[in-house]
Design an enzyme around this catalytic site. Structure first.
Site, short mmCIF file in Angstrom:
data_model
loop_
_atom_site.label_atom_id
_atom_site.label_comp_id
_atom_site.label_asym_id
_atom_site.label_seq_id
_atom_site.Cartn_x
_atom_site.Cartn_y
_atom_site.Cartn_z
N GLU A 118 1.21 27.28 -54.09
CA GLU A 118 2.17 27.56 -55.17
C GLU A 118 2.99 26.32 -55.48
O GLU A 118 4.21 26.39 -55.68
CB GLU A 118 3.04 28.76 -54.80
CG GLU A 118 2.24 30.04 -54.58
CD GLU A 118 3.11 31.27 -54.40
OE1 GLU A 118 4.34 31.14 -54.21
OE2 GLU A 118 2.55 32.39 -54.48
N GLU A 128 -3.86 35.63 -52.13
CA GLU A 128 -2.87 36.44 -51.41
C GLU A 128 -2.61 37.72 -52.19
O GLU A 128 -2.40 37.68 -53.40
CB GLU A 128 -1.53 35.70 -51.24
CG GLU A 128 -1.58 34.46 -50.38
CD GLU A 128 -0.23 33.74 -50.32
OE1 GLU A 128 0.81 34.41 -50.54
OE2 GLU A 128 -0.22 32.53 -50.07
#
Length: 505
Positions: free
Chosen positions: A123, A270
């Site tokens: 991220e 995820e």
């Protein structure tokens, strides 16, 4: 001339078609993330033993821990390793640093350890924006080192993104990436396209649900079957969305299309749901975590794809293997794990029929009970249906029989719901009863009243999809449970027909 132009168009489309043809032929998989924010972290050998016992064949590491990679050797478990964010700057600025990283963390372990992907950072665009200009360079440098080692076709390079880089995400057809990220996103997508890699996306319906201020229904976030007025319809494409997960994945596909990239598959790196939260997070619960992850696994392994790309695999890594008690933040942040550090399941997932991953599933350890505070008349109607058209043996509920006490509608309904749930093999939709029932991992048996799902006494599995038999079904139960069911039956039948229609779109 027209034939020549048609041929040219076809030739231009072939690379795009091949990627999705490859994805369509691939079997979707479910893997797990292995975090290490655990005060009593099991040894690598213990972690691998748990992975084998649970038939987990795909894992993602948040680093390239040498001991873990050695423990994974000769297991055939497919491993995604990661370049941590704190190493990104060095690798993104130096080809030789990247080559050294690959030599130390990849070449010294393959082929014994089945490394199949490298995730560059995590991220980065949302958590480390200052490093964003070096992200694509780091990916290219790592890939060049793989090319030099002749491993570039076996090991793919990508980077996981937060779904929050996608703006205006519903309807999905209107979604686009944050335009300020275009200088990074365009070359990044071109790299993925050129190297045959995939777009890594972190998808958290829990956060979407929590941030929606009631706009997103809990059932929509948890993959539960929805009545027609709860389904989300993209007004531009008329595609129906029955869960948040698919809508977010399709928003990523549409966002890539907006930048003229239409042939890059998505892998969800995820996704999960917390099993415990503080007082401000009541929906972070064991039952909801169980429901989300069980439904997610079934959804992925069915190769359902998404409404935009039906049948295209969306392989997914569950977040995460262990509860991370050392993770900072709220209680929920520490409770995303499937297992405690001692290897005991946090909850027993209801995965009848998957037969592939997470062997902690057992048909004897999940139960269907009445919710705590629903409308009493709805619970009574559901009880009547279960003991009548549902053909549940409700004789244990009659006076002087083991499950008569406590003599309440909710206690009797819980027994009947659980009997029907296990009779139907715990199939999707068989623990709903128009919203008054829920799945739990707590055995509701008490005294001499043993529930059908307890102690191996579950009913015979049937492949029946008759969540709502026709209203002229005859009752084989005591007259106490055979009144006022017409409204309940009608709503169930409408829900079933709607679900069937949506599934066929």
């Amino acid at each position: 001339m027209k034939s020549s132009m048609d041929l040219l168009v076809l030739l231009l489309l072939i690379p795009h078609l091949l990627v999705f043809a490859f994805s369509a032929n691939e079997e979707a998989f479910v893997g797990v993330n292995i975090g290490t924010d655990v005060s009593d972290m099991p040894s690598p050998a213990q972690v691998v033993a748990l992975l084998k016992a649970q038939q987990i064949r795909h894992v993602r590491l948040f680093d390239a821990d040498q001991a873990m990679l050695l423990a994974l050797a000769h297991t055939e478990i497919r491993v995604t390793v990661s370049v941590p964010n704190d190493q990104l700057l060095g690798i993104g600025q130096s080809n030789s640093t990247a080559a050294n990283w690959v030599s130390r963390n990849i070449l010294s372990h393959v082929p014994a350890t089945n490394i199949t992907a490298i995730a560059i950072g995590s991220e980065v665009l949302t958590t480390l924006p200052n490093a964003a200009p070096l992200l694509v360079s780091a990916m290219k440098f790592i890939h060049s080192a793989l090319v030099a080692a002749n491993l570039d076709t076996k090991i793919k390079v990508s980077t996981p993104h937060s779904s929050f880089i996608i703006l205006d995400s519903f309807p999905p057809s209107q979604a686009f990436f944050n335009r300020s990220l275009d200088p990074v996103m365009v070359p990044l997508l071109k790299f993925l396209q050129d190297t045959g890699s995939y777009f890594m996306l972190n998808v958290y319906p829990y956060y979407d649900y929590m941030k929606s201020n009631g706009v997103i229904a809990l059932d929509y976030a948890l993959f539960r079957p929805l009545p027609p007025n709860k389904e989300a319809v993209d007004s531009n494409t008329l595609l129906h969305y029955t869960n948040v997960f698919d809508a977010v994945v399709d928003a990523a596909y549409f966002s890539m299309s907006y930048l003229n990239f239409t042939n890059i598959p998505v892998v969800v790196t995820e996704s999960g749901w917390p099993s415990k939260g503080d007082s401000s997070e009541p929906d972070a619960s064991l039952d909801n975590a169980n429901t989300y992850n069980s439904n997610l696994i079934r959804h992925v392994l069915n190769n359902t794809g998404t409404p935009k790309h039906p049948g295209i695999a969306v392989s997914t890594y569950i977040y995460e293997l262990y509860n991370g008690d050392l993770r900072p933040g709220s209680i929920s942040e520490k409770n995303w794990g499937l297992f405690d550090s001692n290897g005991v399941p946090v909850y027993i997932m209801h995965l009848t029929g998957s037969g592939i991953v997470l062997a902690n599933d057992t048909t004897n350890q999940t139960y269907c009970v009445a919710k705590e505070n629903p409308d009493k008349k709805m619970v009574q109607a559901a009880l009547d249906w279960a003991c009548g058209p549902g053909k549940v043996d409700c004789t244990p509920l009659l006076q002087e029989n083991p499950c008569y006490d406590p003599n309440t509608v909710f206690a009797h309904a819980s027994y009947a719901f659980d009997a029907y749930y296990h009779k139907m093999g715990m199939a999707d939709g068989t623990c709903n009863f128009n919203g008054v029932a829920k799945v739990t991992t707590t055995d509701p048996s008490h005294g001499s009243c043993i529930y059908p799902g307890s102690g191996g006494r579950n009913g015979t599995f049937t492949n029946s999809s008759s969540v709502a038999p026709s209203s002229d079904s005859t009752s084989g139960c005591h007259s106490r449970y055979s009144h006022d069911i017409h409204t309940f039956l009608s709503s169930l039948i409408v829900g079933l027909l709607t679900f069937s229609t949506a599934a066929s779109l």
